[in-house]
Motif scaffolding. Sequence first.
Motif, PDB file in Angstrom:
ATOM      1  N   TRP A  14      -3.355   6.481  11.980  1.00  0.00           N
ATOM      2  CA  TRP A  14      -3.769   5.098  11.807  1.00  0.00           C
ATOM      3  C   TRP A  14      -4.757   5.004  10.660  1.00  0.00           C
ATOM      4  O   TRP A  14      -5.561   5.904  10.443  1.00  0.00           O
ATOM      5  CB  TRP A  14      -4.387   4.590  13.100  1.00  0.00           C
ATOM      6  N   ILE A  15      -4.669   3.903   9.942  1.00  0.00           N
ATOM      7  CA  ILE A  15      -5.548   3.660   8.803  1.00  0.00           C
ATOM      8  C   ILE A  15      -6.260   2.341   9.023  1.00  0.00           C
ATOM      9  O   ILE A  15      -5.633   1.342   9.385  1.00  0.00           O
ATOM     10  CB  ILE A  15      -4.749   3.594   7.484  1.00  0.00           C
ATOM     11  N   HIS A  39      -8.099   1.372   1.744  1.00  0.00           N
ATOM     12  CA  HIS A  39      -8.045   2.242   2.915  1.00  0.00           C
ATOM     13  C   HIS A  39      -9.471   2.703   3.183  1.00  0.00           C
ATOM     14  O   HIS A  39     -10.046   3.446   2.401  1.00  0.00           O
ATOM     15  CB  HIS A  39      -7.130   3.434   2.656  1.00  0.00           C
ATOM     16  N   ARG A  42      -9.311   7.005   8.118  1.00  0.00           N
ATOM     17  CA  ARG A  42      -8.094   7.441   8.816  1.00  0.00           C
ATOM     18  C   ARG A  42      -8.455   7.891  10.221  1.00  0.00           C
ATOM     19  O   ARG A  42      -9.531   8.450  10.443  1.00  0.00           O
ATOM     20  CB  ARG A  42      -7.422   8.590   8.078  1.00  0.00           C
ATOM     21  N   CYS A  49      -9.270   4.021  15.952  1.00  0.00           N
ATOM     22  CA  CYS A  49      -9.419   3.092  14.827  1.00  0.00           C
ATOM     23  C   CYS A  49     -10.049   1.783  15.289  1.00  0.00           C
ATOM     24  O   CYS A  49     -11.016   1.292  14.692  1.00  0.00           O
ATOM     25  CB  CYS A  49      -8.061   2.844  14.180  1.00  0.00           C
ATOM     26  N   CYS A  77      -6.243  -2.280  11.743  1.00  0.00           N
ATOM     27  CA  CYS A  77      -5.798  -0.917  12.000  1.00  0.00           C
ATOM     28  C   CYS A  77      -4.275  -0.937  11.953  1.00  0.00           C
ATOM     29  O   CYS A  77      -3.649  -1.679  12.706  1.00  0.00           O
ATOM     30  CB  CYS A  77      -6.284  -0.443  13.368  1.00  0.00           C
ATOM     31  N   ASP A  80       0.054   4.501   9.617  1.00  0.00           N
ATOM     32  CA  ASP A  80       0.206   4.919   8.229  1.00  0.00           C
ATOM     33  C   ASP A  80       1.654   4.865   7.749  1.00  0.00           C
ATOM     34  O   ASP A  80       1.923   5.035   6.565  1.00  0.00           O
ATOM     35  CB  ASP A  80      -0.413   6.289   7.980  1.00  0.00           C
ATOM     36  N   ASP A  81       2.579   4.558   8.651  1.00  0.00           N
ATOM     37  CA  ASP A  81       3.974   4.384   8.257  1.00  0.00           C
ATOM     38  C   ASP A  81       4.375   2.907   8.194  1.00  0.00           C
ATOM     39  O   ASP A  81       5.543   2.579   8.035  1.00  0.00           O
ATOM     40  CB  ASP A  81       4.898   5.140   9.215  1.00  0.00           C
ATOM     41  N   ASP A  82       3.409   2.021   8.297  1.00  0.00           N
ATOM     42  CA  ASP A  82       3.656   0.572   8.270  1.00  0.00           C
ATOM     43  C   ASP A  82       4.153   0.176   6.873  1.00  0.00           C
ATOM     44  O   ASP A  82       3.487   0.425   5.884  1.00  0.00           O
ATOM     45  CB  ASP A  82       2.367  -0.178   8.597  1.00  0.00           C
ATOM     46  N   LYS A  86       2.835  -0.150   2.239  1.00  0.00           N
ATOM     47  CA  LYS A  86       3.564   0.560   1.197  1.00  0.00           C
ATOM     48  C   LYS A  86       4.215  -0.397   0.213  1.00  0.00           C
ATOM     49  O   LYS A  86       4.885   0.010  -0.712  1.00  0.00           O
ATOM     50  CB  LYS A  86       4.608   1.469   1.827  1.00  0.00           C
TER      51      LYS A  86
END
Length: 88
Positions: A14-15, A39, A42, A49, A77, A80-82, A86
């Motif tokens: 999670w970021i 960011h 992490r 988070c 929060c 990290d694959d959201d 990206k």
Amino acid sequence: MRLGHLATAVFAGWILIAPSIDCARRGLQRETPLSEWEHMDRFTTQQGCESYRATVIEAEKADSKNLYNARYAYSLCVGDDDPRIKGE
């Protein structure tokens, strides 16, 4: 399951992201896409988070004019694959 998928599952986290500060306008860039947010930190779990986020908001709330208080109030929060972080 291929090794690539296993690595993604193991290292997923999670970021904590927050809008950037626009120094010229002395405000937050809340309207920018999440992929352009900073960011902040992490975490291995969503709970970690969210707990950190709540702690910072609580610590900063005494100074309502503090720009960092507003920044963390708008922070999110996200996994990290959201795809939103990206730019997808």
